[in-house]
Every structure is written in C-alpha cells, then in structure tokens.
Design a protein around this motif. Structure first.
Motif, mmCIF file in Angstrom:
data_model
loop_
_atom_site.group_PDB
_atom_site.id
_atom_site.type_symbol
_atom_site.label_atom_id
_atom_site.label_comp_id
_atom_site.label_asym_id
_atom_site.label_seq_id
_atom_site.Cartn_x
_atom_site.Cartn_y
_atom_site.Cartn_z
ATOM 1 N N PHE A 167 0.903 -1.322 0.016
ATOM 2 C CA PHE A 167 0.061 -0.051 -0.057
ATOM 3 C C PHE A 167 0.930 1.221 -0.069
ATOM 4 O O PHE A 167 2.329 1.179 0.279
ATOM 5 C CB PHE A 167 -1.024 0.047 1.262
ATOM 6 C CG PHE A 167 -0.342 0.414 2.509
ATOM 7 C CD1 PHE A 167 -0.382 1.626 3.144
ATOM 8 C CD2 PHE A 167 0.416 -0.735 3.279
ATOM 9 C CE1 PHE A 167 0.312 1.931 4.376
ATOM 10 C CE2 PHE A 167 0.942 -0.338 4.570
ATOM 11 C CZ PHE A 167 0.803 1.061 4.871
ATOM 12 N N ALA A 171 -4.540 2.234 -0.937
ATOM 13 C CA ALA A 171 -3.755 3.407 -0.605
ATOM 14 C C ALA A 171 -4.669 4.589 0.243
ATOM 15 O O ALA A 171 -5.976 4.363 0.168
ATOM 16 C CB ALA A 171 -3.787 4.055 -2.271
ATOM 17 N N ASN A 226 -1.299 -1.497 -10.260
ATOM 18 C CA ASN A 226 -1.201 -2.766 -9.411
ATOM 19 C C ASN A 226 -0.193 -2.934 -8.832
ATOM 20 O O ASN A 226 0.350 -4.050 -8.141
ATOM 21 C CB ASN A 226 -1.933 -4.151 -10.098
ATOM 22 C CG ASN A 226 -2.526 -5.039 -9.079
ATOM 23 O OD1 ASN A 226 -2.596 -4.805 -8.106
ATOM 24 N ND2 ASN A 226 -2.311 -6.153 -9.713
ATOM 25 N N SER A 246 -12.813 -0.792 -7.812
ATOM 26 C CA SER A 246 -12.077 -0.522 -6.740
ATOM 27 C C SER A 246 -13.103 0.332 -5.822
ATOM 28 O O SER A 246 -13.986 0.812 -6.356
ATOM 29 C CB SER A 246 -11.034 0.628 -7.075
ATOM 30 O OG SER A 246 -11.341 1.730 -7.887
ATOM 31 N N PHE A 274 -1.348 2.711 -8.074
ATOM 32 C CA PHE A 274 -2.486 1.989 -7.672
ATOM 33 C C PHE A 274 -3.294 1.676 -8.950
ATOM 34 O O PHE A 274 -3.615 0.407 -9.041
ATOM 35 C CB PHE A 274 -3.667 2.930 -7.110
ATOM 36 C CG PHE A 274 -4.860 2.534 -6.614
ATOM 37 C CD1 PHE A 274 -4.972 1.809 -5.583
ATOM 38 C CD2 PHE A 274 -5.917 2.461 -7.359
ATOM 39 C CE1 PHE A 274 -6.032 1.034 -5.111
ATOM 40 C CE2 PHE A 274 -7.239 1.866 -7.027
ATOM 41 C CZ PHE A 274 -7.393 1.078 -6.022
ATOM 42 N N ARG A 275 -3.252 2.118 -9.982
ATOM 43 C CA ARG A 275 -3.799 1.926 -11.280
ATOM 44 C C ARG A 275 -2.947 0.576 -12.075
ATOM 45 O O ARG A 275 -3.375 -0.295 -12.533
ATOM 46 C CB ARG A 275 -3.537 3.111 -12.362
ATOM 47 C CG ARG A 275 -4.046 2.773 -13.763
ATOM 48 C CD ARG A 275 -3.829 3.857 -14.911
ATOM 49 N NE ARG A 275 -2.183 3.801 -15.123
ATOM 50 C CZ ARG A 275 -1.454 4.832 -15.576
ATOM 51 N NH1 ARG A 275 -2.092 5.927 -16.086
ATOM 52 N NH2 ARG A 275 -0.110 4.834 -15.571
ATOM 53 N N ARG A 319 -8.092 -1.964 -4.386
ATOM 54 C CA ARG A 319 -8.557 -2.521 -5.650
ATOM 55 C C ARG A 319 -9.400 -3.645 -5.578
ATOM 56 O O ARG A 319 -9.678 -4.151 -4.695
ATOM 57 C CB ARG A 319 -7.179 -3.188 -6.318
ATOM 58 C CG ARG A 319 -6.216 -1.851 -6.673
ATOM 59 C CD ARG A 319 -5.180 -2.710 -7.222
ATOM 60 N NE ARG A 319 -5.350 -3.636 -8.425
ATOM 61 C CZ ARG A 319 -5.531 -3.165 -9.628
ATOM 62 N NH1 ARG A 319 -5.297 -1.960 -10.071
ATOM 63 N NH2 ARG A 319 -5.686 -4.068 -10.829
ATOM 64 N N ALA A 345 -8.365 7.905 -8.755
ATOM 65 C CA ALA A 345 -7.812 6.391 -8.931
ATOM 66 C C ALA A 345 -8.832 5.327 -9.110
ATOM 67 O O ALA A 345 -8.669 4.295 -9.899
ATOM 68 C CB ALA A 345 -7.135 6.246 -7.525
ATOM 69 N N GLN A 401 -1.962 -2.266 -3.816
ATOM 70 C CA GLN A 401 -3.281 -2.776 -3.800
ATOM 71 C C GLN A 401 -4.239 -1.973 -2.982
ATOM 72 O O GLN A 401 -5.456 -1.912 -2.827
ATOM 73 C CB GLN A 401 -3.571 -4.301 -3.359
ATOM 74 C CG GLN A 401 -2.907 -4.851 -4.231
ATOM 75 C CD GLN A 401 -1.266 -5.176 -4.252
ATOM 76 O OE1 GLN A 401 -0.756 -5.278 -3.235
ATOM 77 N NE2 GLN A 401 -0.546 -4.919 -5.274
#
Length: 291
Positions: A29, A82, A77, A99, A74-75, A233, A92, A80
């Motif tokens: 994270f 944030a 991967n 998500s 985050f996009r 996610r 995001a 997982q």
C-alpha cells in the motif's frame, strides 16, 4: 488404484502450491505525500506492521513522490491499497474498475481547509470569504499539491465562488507548495503571504508547538466536505483469497492504537463508500480538473 492415487497426489500438491503462492504474496500500500516524508514513513510503517498482524500476509508500505505517482501505482497494481485524499481517491477509482473506498477517518466525514495569512499582511479573521476579497487582492498565494482536495480543490472552488474570479485574477502570484506542511512554513516565513491547507495539519502542528502564531494566523475556514479515505483495488480477493477485502476493511475499522491514530491524526476510522465522494467528483468536474 496406483494411477488414481498418483492423480490425487498431484492434485493435492498443486493445491498446496497454489495456497503457498497466495500466502507468499505481499500486500502493498501507499499514501499521498501530503506531509513531510519522515512523518509519513513513521506513520505508515506502523500501519504496515498492524495490518500484517491482522491479515496474516506480508504487508509493505512504499512511499511515493507525488499525488500522481500514488494514483499511477494504484492503477498499475503496484499497490493494492492507498490512503488517498478525496480527489485523488476519485481519480484512482475511475482508473481501476471495481475499486472501492473502504474506510475514512471520523474527521474526514466533515473535513475543512484553513486559509492562513502572514501576520505582516494585517489580514484579520473573517466569517465570510467574500469579506476578504480586498485584503487578498494583489497578495501572493500558495495552494498545496495540485491534486490535493484540502490544499487545492476545495480552496480553489470557494475562492471562485466568493470572488467570482479565478485565483490568478485575485492574487499577484499563485504557487503550489506540494504539501500542507510546506504551505504552513512558506506562509509563516512570508515567502507567500496567504495559503490554504488541511486543518488537521495546522491543528497538529499547533498542538506540537511548531507554529509561531506571531507570524501566521488562520483567517477563514471552509464549509465541510468529505476527504481522506482508504481505497482498495477490486481484484484483491482473486489475488489474496476470498474475503480478503472484508478482512482489510475490518482491520482498518478496528485500528485503535492511540499512537497510530494520533500520527494521522484521526480519532478512529468509520465505513466509507464511493458514493460518499460524489460531491468531490462534481466539484472537480465543475473546475475542469477531471472530465
């Protein structure tokens, strides 16, 4: 019988390997860099240790250099989970279908921004931002990060609403400090005469004795809005096992370590949903920050 036994043994071995692979995954994270990096690393390493104990998997926190970098991680991967601000969370989640906002701080349900001014300007606190138009006119001003909800999006929105003008048409110079702590220091030093920042950062720095109130003061407070949240996610169950998302949500809601909560600072975490942040999305669209 021998063939059947061999098949059973192979199937069992594959299941064991599969389970081992799931267990071997590291849950990663990050968080938007809204304060000094040293403070963030200390805070989120504590969160990593807590989550590792609660989730039963390896957990790692990775710092990033910008709000955009947190969204990109985050996009892609690379992370997982944030800790996003209101706007960065909206951005995001739009990039990663499925998500979900899991939890927000108690204080994030009704967050506010402070407008602060160097005392040398003579600007006094006001109940209405419109009353400060003449005081602000021609001064220098700094937002926080460009992607910050409390340091840019909402202050920008309220300035335009009160003055019927863009910030660049009110102030002689408009800048971006990149984080709330730096906004405070820049205004305190007089590098910028006025700025906007997260009220929690101001309150924590004031409590810790890190603000010279002879040099800087709060002159206006925005109406409240939803802000920070933990976003996860949608594919974590596929990667870490059924029910993993719910386990993460519950672990965040159960976080009650006084030292960890104080480092945010938050009094606790409560459930959150994507719908909570529709007002942020609408505001960002109105300002042309997102499509």
């Amino acid at each position: 019988m021998a063939i059947r036994s061999l098949r059973t043994l192979i199937a069992s071995s594959l299941l064991a390997l599969s389970a081992t692979a799931v267990q071997a995954e590291t849950f990663v994270f990050t968080a938007i860099p809204d304060e000094d990096e040293t403070k963030l690393v200390e805070r989120f390493q504590g969160v990593a240790d807590y989550l590792e104990d609660k989730l039963g998997v390896d957990v790692r926190y990775i710092p990033v250099k910008s709000y955009a970098a947190a969204i990109t991680a985050f996009r892609n991967n690379q992370v997982q989970l944030a800790w996003f601000g209101g706007l960065s969370g909206v951005q995001a989640r739009a990039l990663v279908p499925g998500s979900e906002a899991l939890a927000q701080g108690v204080e994030d349900q009704a967050f506010v921004s402070y407008f602060i001014a160097n005392t040398s300007t003579g600007i006094q606190p006001a109940d209405n931002l419109a009353d400060l138009k003449d005081d602000f006119k021609g001064k220098t001003f700094t937002f926080g990060a460009k992607g910050s909800t409390s340091g840019r999006l909402m202050p920008d929105f309220y300035l335009r609403e009160a003055f019927d003008a863009a910030p660049e048409d009110v102030f002689s110079r408009v800048g971006f400090s990149d984080n709330h702590t730096r906004t405070l220091r820049l205004v305190e030093a007089g590098t910028y005469q006025v700025g906007a920042l997260n009220f929690q950062v101001w309150n924590k720095e004031l409590e810790d004795g890190n603000i010279d109130t002879d040099k800087v003061r709060v002159v206006w407070q925005t109406p409240s809005y939803p802000d920070y949240q933990w976003t996860i996610r949608g594919d974590v169950n596929e990667r870490f096992g059924d029910g993993f998302k719910d386990k993460v949500r519950q672990a965040l809601l159960d976080l009650n370590d006084p030292k960890l909560l104080e480092s945010f600072p938050r009094s606790g975490f409560v459930p959150a949903s994507n719908d909570d942040y529709v007002p942020i999305e609408k505001t960002a669209k109105a300002l042309g920050i997102i499509d």
